[in-house]
Design a protein around this motif. Sequence first.
Motif, PDB file in Angstrom:
ATOM      1  N   MET A   1       9.596-112.482   2.796  1.00  0.00           N
ATOM      2  CA  MET A   1       8.855-111.390   1.549  1.00  0.00           C
ATOM      3  C   MET A   1       8.442-109.952   1.732  1.00  0.00           C
ATOM      4  O   MET A   1       8.713-109.288   1.541  1.00  0.00           O
ATOM      5  CB  MET A   1       7.157-112.637   1.339  1.00  0.00           C
ATOM      6  N   GLY A   2       8.384-110.280   2.922  1.00  0.00           N
ATOM      7  CA  GLY A   2       8.103-108.841   3.655  1.00  0.00           C
ATOM      8  C   GLY A   2       8.778-107.673   3.146  1.00  0.00           C
ATOM      9  O   GLY A   2       9.037-107.085   3.663  1.00  0.00           O
ATOM     10  N   MET A   3       9.937-108.282   3.900  1.00  0.00           N
ATOM     11  CA  MET A   3      11.363-107.267   3.789  1.00  0.00           C
ATOM     12  C   MET A   3      11.982-107.517   2.422  1.00  0.00           C
ATOM     13  O   MET A   3      13.363-106.862   2.114  1.00  0.00           O
ATOM     14  CB  MET A   3      12.478-108.188   4.637  1.00  0.00           C
ATOM     15  N   LEU A   4      11.758-108.327   1.764  1.00  0.00           N
ATOM     16  CA  LEU A   4      12.451-108.479  -0.151  1.00  0.00           C
ATOM     17  C   LEU A   4      12.348-107.451  -0.766  1.00  0.00           C
ATOM     18  O   LEU A   4      13.507-106.305  -0.784  1.00  0.00           O
ATOM     19  CB  LEU A   4      11.591-109.456  -0.583  1.00  0.00           C
ATOM     20  N   ASP A   5      10.985-106.666  -1.029  1.00  0.00           N
ATOM     21  CA  ASP A   5      10.879-105.592  -1.655  1.00  0.00           C
ATOM     22  C   ASP A   5      12.075-104.198  -1.517  1.00  0.00           C
ATOM     23  O   ASP A   5      12.566-103.688  -1.920  1.00  0.00           O
ATOM     24  CB  ASP A   5      10.002-104.409  -1.531  1.00  0.00           C
ATOM     25  N   ALA A   6      12.030-103.353   0.189  1.00  0.00           N
ATOM     26  CA  ALA A   6      12.749-102.597   0.397  1.00  0.00           C
ATOM     27  C   ALA A   6      14.095-102.962   0.390  1.00  0.00           C
ATOM     28  O   ALA A   6      15.398-102.068   0.057  1.00  0.00           O
ATOM     29  CB  ALA A   6      13.105-102.808   1.843  1.00  0.00           C
ATOM     30  N   MET A   7      15.014-104.083   0.835  1.00  0.00           N
ATOM     31  CA  MET A   7      16.434-104.879   0.304  1.00  0.00           C
ATOM     32  C   MET A   7      16.635-105.190  -1.114  1.00  0.00           C
ATOM     33  O   MET A   7      18.045-104.542  -2.032  1.00  0.00           O
ATOM     34  CB  MET A   7      16.384-106.365   0.578  1.00  0.00           C
ATOM     35  N   LEU A   8      15.900-105.208  -2.467  1.00  0.00           N
ATOM     36  CA  LEU A   8      15.661-104.864  -3.559  1.00  0.00           C
ATOM     37  C   LEU A   8      16.006-103.593  -3.775  1.00  0.00           C
ATOM     38  O   LEU A   8      16.049-103.322  -5.463  1.00  0.00           O
ATOM     39  CB  LEU A   8      14.600-105.395  -4.645  1.00  0.00           C
ATOM     40  N   HIS A   9      15.068-103.100  -3.073  1.00  0.00           N
ATOM     41  CA  HIS A   9      15.259-101.001  -3.554  1.00  0.00           C
ATOM     42  C   HIS A   9      16.553-100.541  -3.435  1.00  0.00           C
ATOM     43  O   HIS A   9      17.218 -99.765  -4.415  1.00  0.00           O
ATOM     44  CB  HIS A   9      13.926-100.289  -2.947  1.00  0.00           C
ATOM     45  N   VAL A  10      17.234-101.258  -2.024  1.00  0.00           N
ATOM     46  CA  VAL A  10      17.981-100.772  -1.474  1.00  0.00           C
ATOM     47  C   VAL A  10      19.643-101.520  -2.646  1.00  0.00           C
ATOM     48  O   VAL A  10      20.725-100.862  -2.921  1.00  0.00           O
ATOM     49  CB  VAL A  10      19.286-100.992  -0.372  1.00  0.00           C
ATOM     50  N   LEU A  11      19.801-102.526  -3.028  1.00  0.00           N
ATOM     51  CA  LEU A  11      20.121-103.250  -4.254  1.00  0.00           C
ATOM     52  C   LEU A  11      19.478-104.274  -5.544  1.00  0.00           C
ATOM     53  O   LEU A  11      19.246-105.280  -5.339  1.00  0.00           O
ATOM     54  CB  LEU A  11      20.609-104.658  -3.073  1.00  0.00           C
ATOM     55  N   PRO A  12      18.745-103.398  -5.897  1.00  0.00           N
ATOM     56  CA  PRO A  12      18.302-103.511  -7.219  1.00  0.00           C
ATOM     57  C   PRO A  12      18.684-104.488  -7.885  1.00  0.00           C
ATOM     58  O   PRO A  12      18.484-105.185  -8.751  1.00  0.00           O
ATOM     59  CB  PRO A  12      18.306-102.609  -8.128  1.00  0.00           C
ATOM     60  N   TYR A  13      20.471-104.566  -8.246  1.00  0.00           N
ATOM     61  CA  TYR A  13      21.500-105.571  -8.990  1.00  0.00           C
ATOM     62  C   TYR A  13      20.935-107.032  -8.000  1.00  0.00           C
ATOM     63  O   TYR A  13      22.252-107.910  -8.786  1.00  0.00           O
ATOM     64  CB  TYR A  13      22.366-105.229  -9.291  1.00  0.00           C
ATOM     65  N   ALA A  14      20.243-107.050  -6.841  1.00  0.00           N
ATOM     66  CA  ALA A  14      20.442-108.613  -6.493  1.00  0.00           C
ATOM     67  C   ALA A  14      19.646-109.127  -7.086  1.00  0.00           C
ATOM     68  O   ALA A  14      18.987-109.060  -7.569  1.00  0.00           O
ATOM     69  CB  ALA A  14      20.722-108.255  -4.919  1.00  0.00           C
ATOM     70  N   LYS A  15      20.617-110.592  -7.203  1.00  0.00           N
ATOM     71  CA  LYS A  15      19.631-112.264  -7.609  1.00  0.00           C
ATOM     72  C   LYS A  15      18.540-112.582  -6.228  1.00  0.00           C
ATOM     73  O   LYS A  15      18.900-111.829  -4.848  1.00  0.00           O
ATOM     74  CB  LYS A  15      20.402-113.251  -8.084  1.00  0.00           C
ATOM     75  N   VAL A  16      18.110-113.056  -6.387  1.00  0.00           N
ATOM     76  CA  VAL A  16      16.995-113.907  -5.042  1.00  0.00           C
ATOM     77  C   VAL A  16      15.977-115.508  -5.377  1.00  0.00           C
ATOM     78  O   VAL A  16      16.974-115.767  -6.278  1.00  0.00           O
ATOM     79  CB  VAL A  16      15.395-112.818  -4.971  1.00  0.00           C
ATOM     80  N   GLY A  17      16.292-115.563  -4.182  1.00  0.00           N
ATOM     81  CA  GLY A  17      16.800-117.210  -3.673  1.00  0.00           C
ATOM     82  C   GLY A  17      15.583-117.308  -2.766  1.00  0.00           C
ATOM     83  O   GLY A  17      15.654-116.506  -2.155  1.00  0.00           O
ATOM     84  N   VAL A  18      14.975-118.078  -2.808  1.00  0.00           N
ATOM     85  CA  VAL A  18      13.661-118.575  -1.905  1.00  0.00           C
ATOM     86  C   VAL A  18      14.543-119.983  -0.846  1.00  0.00           C
ATOM     87  O   VAL A  18      14.395-120.428  -1.331  1.00  0.00           O
ATOM     88  CB  VAL A  18      12.178-118.334  -2.052  1.00  0.00           C
ATOM     89  N   LEU A  19      13.819-119.043   0.023  1.00  0.00           N
ATOM     90  CA  LEU A  19      13.595-120.612   1.662  1.00  0.00           C
ATOM     91  C   LEU A  19      12.284-121.328   1.607  1.00  0.00           C
ATOM     92  O   LEU A  19      12.093-120.088   3.063  1.00  0.00           O
ATOM     93  CB  LEU A  19      15.092-121.170   1.983  1.00  0.00           C
TER      94      LEU A  19
END
Length: 206
Positions: A79-97
Amino acid sequence: MTTVVNHPLVDHRMAYMRDVATQPKLFRELVSEITTFLAYEALKDLATEEVPIQTPLTKTVGRKVAEDIVLVPILRAGMGMLDAMLHVLPYAKVGVLGMQRNEETAEPVPYYAKVPPAKGHELAIVIDPMFATGGSAVDAVSQLKKLGYRKIIFLNLVSAPEGIENFESHHPDVPVFTAAKDERLNSHFYIVPGLGDAGDRIFGTL
Ligand code: PRP
Ligand code: URA
């Protein structure tokens, strides 16, 4: 194949992140910043398509990302990396494991999965700061393959040679990008020199 993203701006942040004196607020910021650099390197071959553009002066053609992307953080530390990834890929979907290592054996124990079903063409990007024995990442990618994902990459911040070898033997088709390849695992399966328990340092639960 595993790519180590060597860059002075990554190394600089990694030095602060490893420091035991670094508190959660700064630690989280460093995780995010390094993740952004990692994404920049890992995603340079993303498919794009031409789009017509009207600038203030003329018509021209630009390029837009043409891939459907699903980000898959491994709970908790991913989760610590998620905000940064969504910042560069704002249209991405998210699934969690959700995955918790057994403290004695380091075997991953899956406890939660909520990932959108795959149509087969999506790019799934697994994110987790730590890549130690590789057990969690191997299991995460196996789950995604079972769900129908065909294109998968794995981004992490600190890796151990043991984890890389284990992962590549199970998933040779999945590219890995890491910000640092460390020396080894210790007898408790922690990465050395490493940075300790990433989840605890991100969430302040030491
Ligand atoms: C940590 C880390 C990875 C895993 C890496 O999670 O975030 O998921 O260990 O180790 P491995 O490569 O040996 O599988 P942990 O199980 O400590 O859970 P947490 O993220 O909830 O702290
Ligand atoms: N998980 C962590 O958070 N750190 C390690 O060194 C190994 C697994």
